[in-house]
Design a protein around this motif. Structure first.
Motif, PDB file in Angstrom:
ATOM      1  N   GLU A 171      -8.906 -20.545  18.423  1.00 29.49           N
ATOM      2  CA  GLU A 171      -9.596 -19.654  19.359  1.00 29.49           C
ATOM      3  C   GLU A 171      -8.968 -19.786  20.736  1.00 29.49           C
ATOM      4  O   GLU A 171      -8.903 -20.890  21.299  1.00 29.49           O
ATOM      5  N   GLN A 195      -3.188 -10.982  21.062  1.00 27.19           N
ATOM      6  CA  GLN A 195      -3.640 -10.836  19.680  1.00 27.19           C
ATOM      7  C   GLN A 195      -2.509 -11.232  18.741  1.00 27.19           C
ATOM      8  O   GLN A 195      -1.336 -11.295  19.144  1.00 27.19           O
ATOM      9  N   HIS A 201      -7.361  -7.144  15.121  1.00 27.24           N
ATOM     10  CA  HIS A 201      -8.398  -7.898  15.802  1.00 27.24           C
ATOM     11  C   HIS A 201      -8.371  -9.341  15.313  1.00 27.24           C
ATOM     12  O   HIS A 201      -7.871  -9.616  14.216  1.00 27.24           O
ATOM     13  N   PRO A 202      -8.874 -10.283  16.128  1.00 26.86           N
ATOM     14  CA  PRO A 202      -9.494 -10.091  17.430  1.00 26.86           C
ATOM     15  C   PRO A 202      -8.470  -9.887  18.546  1.00 26.86           C
ATOM     16  O   PRO A 202      -7.317 -10.307  18.407  1.00 26.86           O
ATOM     17  N   TYR A 204      -8.057 -10.906  22.453  1.00 28.63           N
ATOM     18  CA  TYR A 204      -8.587 -11.757  23.516  1.00 28.63           C
ATOM     19  C   TYR A 204      -8.237 -11.126  24.860  1.00 28.63           C
ATOM     20  O   TYR A 204      -7.064 -10.861  25.144  1.00 28.63           O
ATOM     21  N   VAL A 230     -13.933 -11.295  23.892  1.00 27.30           N
ATOM     22  CA  VAL A 230     -13.136 -11.084  22.690  1.00 27.30           C
ATOM     23  C   VAL A 230     -13.595  -9.806  22.006  1.00 27.30           C
ATOM     24  O   VAL A 230     -14.797  -9.608  21.798  1.00 27.30           O
ATOM     25  N   ARG A 232     -13.829  -8.125  18.700  1.00 24.53           N
ATOM     26  CA  ARG A 232     -13.755  -8.607  17.321  1.00 24.53           C
ATOM     27  C   ARG A 232     -13.452  -7.512  16.312  1.00 24.53           C
ATOM     28  O   ARG A 232     -13.014  -7.809  15.210  1.00 24.53           O
ATOM     29  N   GLN A 236     -15.997  -6.536  11.631  1.00 20.03           N
ATOM     30  CA  GLN A 236     -16.675  -7.814  11.793  1.00 20.03           C
ATOM     31  C   GLN A 236     -18.061  -7.616  12.394  1.00 20.03           C
ATOM     32  O   GLN A 236     -19.015  -8.258  11.998  1.00 20.03           O
ATOM     33  N   GLU A 283     -18.095 -13.141  24.491  1.00 19.67           N
ATOM     34  CA  GLU A 283     -17.872 -12.810  23.085  1.00 19.67           C
ATOM     35  C   GLU A 283     -17.474 -11.355  22.861  1.00 19.67           C
ATOM     36  O   GLU A 283     -16.779 -11.047  21.896  1.00 19.67           O
ATOM     37  N   ASP A 284     -17.913 -10.454  23.732  1.00 18.92           N
ATOM     38  CA  ASP A 284     -17.639  -9.032  23.499  1.00 18.92           C
ATOM     39  C   ASP A 284     -17.926  -8.266  24.775  1.00 18.92           C
ATOM     40  O   ASP A 284     -18.267  -8.861  25.812  1.00 18.92           O
TER      41      ASP A 284
END
Length: 372
Positions: A171, A195, A201-202, A204, A230, A232, A236, A283-284
């Motif tokens: 990660e 990436q 994906h993912p 970053y 990120v 995703r 996902q 996270e998103d």
């Protein structure tokens, strides 16, 4: 030539290949090296040239072998690569160490994309390196010089793509940029994307939004850029949604936010333009929200007023930054934004994003000032 050894407890300093053993064979050089005893189990090696300033035209590497002189544990690998990998290119290669009964990491090709407004104008003046850090280690400083020289005319507004190979980083967590120049220049960087080349994906995302000024008083600038969020991918996200809903429906797990927008109390501070916002977490990121239905005022974003909006979106994690802007339409579209306060109703936490400037462009990025 130098090597860096990575173990389960950290990494070594660069080890120069200087201590040759007394007896050598043809086309083979053997070195004695001493590593810290607290490195733990070795899992990867970075091997390369310390610099390209020693008139080294090429260094062909065929085979690598390392042996612990105490335990006689041995690892060997066929490399068959030549450094640097291309003219003015990457001067480092990485490979995992495969020990018996232990699974080795794989080598991954990463795409690092630099979004900059003026990198073409400054390409002949700058030297840039990037070091990507993840849960499995880092790439070391990788030069972006080759990619800068290969930019063609007419690509001024195109993002810069840099390709590098490294043992799987896990990660991704942060990027350290080093920018230097022998003459005065400025480089405006908006963001970085990283990436795996083999995957969509993912992705970053590392938000920068900074103009770097290099001059005689500051010939080098180093900046540590933490991961912003990120992306995703839809598949996902759908899998997560389906797992959350045991009955198989596609109802998303939404988080509600209260957004308070403070317009400055000065002449011409208000705006009649259409204002939008995007939330970025660790996270998103959220979708784009139009801020049109103020809970307090029928005509939002007037001078000295505070407007409150309720929005619901997927869980983006801990808030890190926001993008807020307007479409420039309407009479007196210029807008002086004082600050934005966002409350995560589920976590009962409030995050403050200061601005205190005019929003004349379509979008600006604000980073969290504090939260409680």
């Amino acid at each position: 030539m130098v090597m860096v050894f990575y173990g389960s407890n950290g990494k070594s300093n660069p080890v120069s290949m200087e201590n040759k053993v007394e007896h050598q064979t043809e086309n083979q050089i053997t070195y004695d090296i001493h590593l810290r005893s607290d490195l733990g189990m070795l899992y990867k090696v970075r091997l390369g040239l310390q610099s390209l300033e020693n008139n080294i035209s090429q260094l062909s590497l065929r085979h690598f072998k390392i042996q612990n002189t105490s335990t006689l544990d041995t690892f060997s690998l066929t490399i068959n690569k030549t450094l640097p990998l291309s003219p003015n290119g990457d001067r480092w290669i990485e490979f995992p160490i495969q020990w018996p009964l232990k699974e080795a990491l794989s080598v991954v090709t990463y795409h690092l994309t630099v979004f900059s407004r003026n990198i073409l104008n400054e390409r002949n003046l700058l030297h840039m390196t990037a070091c990507i850090y993840g849960t499995h280690g880092d790439t070391g400083d990788r030069s972006l010089l080759q990619a800068l020289q290969n930019i063609q005319q007419g690509e001024k507004n195109e993002p810069l793509l840099v390709i590098m190979d490294a043992v799987d980083l896990g990660e991704l967590e942060k990027i350290v940029l080093l920018i230097s120049s022998k003459t005065d220049c400025k480089l405006d960087i908006k963001k970085l994307h990283v990436q795996e080349a083999a995957k969509e994906h993912p992705i970053y995302v590392f938000e920068v939004n900074e103009e770097f000024s290099v001059n005689a008083n500051k010939p080098k600038i180093q900046r540590e850029i933490p991961r912003s969020f990120v992306i995703r991918g839809e598949k996902q996200n759908n899998d997560i949604d389906n797992n959350l809903n045991k009955e198989g429906s596609k109802v998303k797990n939404l988080t509600e936010y209260t957004v308070k927008v403070y317009t400055g109390d000065k002449r011409g501070a208000g705006t009649d333009a259409n204002v939008h916002i995007i939330l970025f977490g660790n996270e998103d990121k959220s979708e784009v929200f139009q801020l049109s239905q103020s809970l307090e005022h029928q005509n939002p974003f007037e001078r000295g007023k505070v407007d409150t909006f309720k929005i619901k979106t997927k869980n983006v994690g801990s808030l890190r930054s926001i993008e807020i802007g307007h479409d420039g339409k309407g009479f007196a579209s210029g807008w002086f934004l004082e600050k934005v306060e966002i409350t995560d109703t589920a976590r009962n936490s409030m995050h403050c994003f200061n601005c205190n400037r005019s929003v004349d462009q379509s979008i600006i990025t604000l980073y969290m000032l504090f939260s409680f």
